[in-house]
Design a protein around this motif. Structure first.
Motif, PDB file in Angstrom:
ATOM      1  N   SER A   1      -2.580  14.049   8.861  1.00  0.00           N
ATOM      2  CA  SER A   1      -3.928  12.859   8.568  1.00  0.00           C
ATOM      3  C   SER A   1      -2.925  11.494   7.938  1.00  0.00           C
ATOM      4  CB  SER A   1      -4.147  13.436   7.457  1.00  0.00           C
ATOM      5  OG  SER A   1      -5.405  14.584   7.704  1.00  0.00           O
ATOM      6  N   ASP A   2      -1.170  11.527   6.936  1.00  0.00           N
ATOM      7  CA  ASP A   2      -1.110  10.553   7.157  1.00  0.00           C
ATOM      8  C   ASP A   2       0.004   9.933   8.059  1.00  0.00           C
ATOM      9  OD1 ASP A   2      -1.181  11.050   4.491  1.00  0.00           O
ATOM     10  OD2 ASP A   2       0.401  11.906   4.257  1.00  0.00           O
ATOM     11  N   LYS A   3       0.065  10.346   9.654  1.00  0.00           N
ATOM     12  CA  LYS A   3       0.076  10.140  10.437  1.00  0.00           C
ATOM     13  C   LYS A   3      -0.759   9.213  11.059  1.00  0.00           C
ATOM     14  CE  LYS A   3       2.798  13.219  13.456  1.00  0.00           C
ATOM     15  NZ  LYS A   3       3.427  13.556  14.626  1.00  0.00           N
ATOM     16  N   MET A   4      -2.330   9.812  11.102  1.00  0.00           N
ATOM     17  CA  MET A   4      -3.282   9.253  11.686  1.00  0.00           C
ATOM     18  C   MET A   4      -3.531   7.345  11.438  1.00  0.00           C
ATOM     19  SD  MET A   4      -4.048  10.475  15.086  1.00  0.00           S
ATOM     20  CE  MET A   4      -1.805  10.777  15.189  1.00  0.00           C
ATOM     21  N   VAL A   5      -3.198   7.558  10.092  1.00  0.00           N
ATOM     22  CA  VAL A   5      -3.368   6.187   9.605  1.00  0.00           C
ATOM     23  C   VAL A   5      -2.164   5.764   9.338  1.00  0.00           C
ATOM     24  CG1 VAL A   5      -3.568   5.351   7.047  1.00  0.00           C
ATOM     25  CG2 VAL A   5      -4.446   7.614   7.396  1.00  0.00           C
TER      26      VAL A   5
END
Length: 273
Positions: free
Chosen positions: A99-103
């Motif tokens: 999730s952090d990577k996609m954001v």
């Protein structure tokens, strides 16, 4: 006795699957096969399930795709459970990391950057962000981070793309075709020498250059070869079917007979609208 309420709750979603996996790996009450597995033994199944997802998509088998995606998800859950048991990370850590990577990689969606950019510009931005991430991981080389476990054709494709981004690339198709001719000559020379190691080496060089040609032509080599594999399978099945109408099998037919049928099937396919 353990509480099976969550196990049988069909509305429980991912938490149900995580509990099923935990129970399968329970050293006292779990499944002996699941308990014996480790990352190395499960990894081949993970690769296989990814290919089965791709196969279902290629065939447009949408009902099958649901099950294949579930199988692939289960592989992630399996690895995460083993990681949690070893104290490395949990499934929630996996979810949080992704999730952090996609954001981070989509500032034009989740940040203050404009969405007014082309797909090509977004791809360049994506690669810039990934390069920054690699630098933070002390991956300094242009080719660092291209996974060793990728299929060889796909890894060659990715290695060449990385090298091209730092200027190590031909400007057009012409020199690539010249290189193919050169590598073909060297393979013939190696064959004539009967040196098995040299033959394998030169054959690999030729494949690598063919991947490069595909890249210059905008063709993804794995996809192209999968398409050709499917075509070969389809046409050979037709040969078998037509031989069967004659009461024959490939084993008791000549190469000339099968080659004639192959050419007939090929011509008929190309004649179809």
């Amino acid at each position: 006795m353990p509480d099976d309420t969550l196990i049988h709750d069909q509305s429980a979603g991912i938490e149900r699957l995580l509990e099923i996996m935990r129970r399968l790996r329970d050293p006292e009450t779990g499944c002996p096969w699941d308990i014996e597995q480790d990352f190395a033994t499960v990894a081949p199944y993970t690769i296989e399930e990814a290919y089965e997802v791709a196969d279902a998509i290629e065939r447009g088998a949408w009902d099958e795709l649901k099950g294949e995606l579930g199988d692939l998800l289960f592989q992630s859950v399996f690895h995460a459970q083993m990681a949690a048991e070893a104290g490395h990370f949990t499934f929630q850590d996996v979810v949080r990391t992704m999730s952090d990577k996609m954001v981070t990689r989509h500032p034009h969606v989740f940040g203050d950057e404009t969405r007014d950019k082309s797909a090509e510009q977004q791809t360049r931005d994506w690669e810039t962000i990934k390069a920054t991430e690699r630098a933070e991981k002390a991956q300094q080389g242009a080719l660092d981070g291209v996974a060793l476990g990728l299929p060889a054709l796909l890894r060659a494709f990715k290695l060449q793309k990385r090298a091209a981004r730092v200027g190590f690339d031909w400007g057009d198709v012409g020199p690539v075709l010249d290189k193919i001719a050169e590598e073909t000559r060297e393979l013939v020379e190696a064959r004539d020498s009967l040196d098995a190691d040299a033959i394998e080496d030169e054959f690999g060089d030729l494949l690598f250059v063919l991947v490069n040609l595909g890249r210059h032509l905008g063709v993804e080599p794995e996809a192209a070869l999968r398409r050709t594999n499917a075509k070969f399978t389809r046409r050979f099945a037709q040969i078998e079917a037509r031989l069967a109408t004659q009461g024959k099998t490939p084993e008791d037919s000549t190469l000339d007979e099968m080659d004639a049928l192959w050419n007939r099937v090929k011509t008929e396919e190309k004649a179809r609208p």
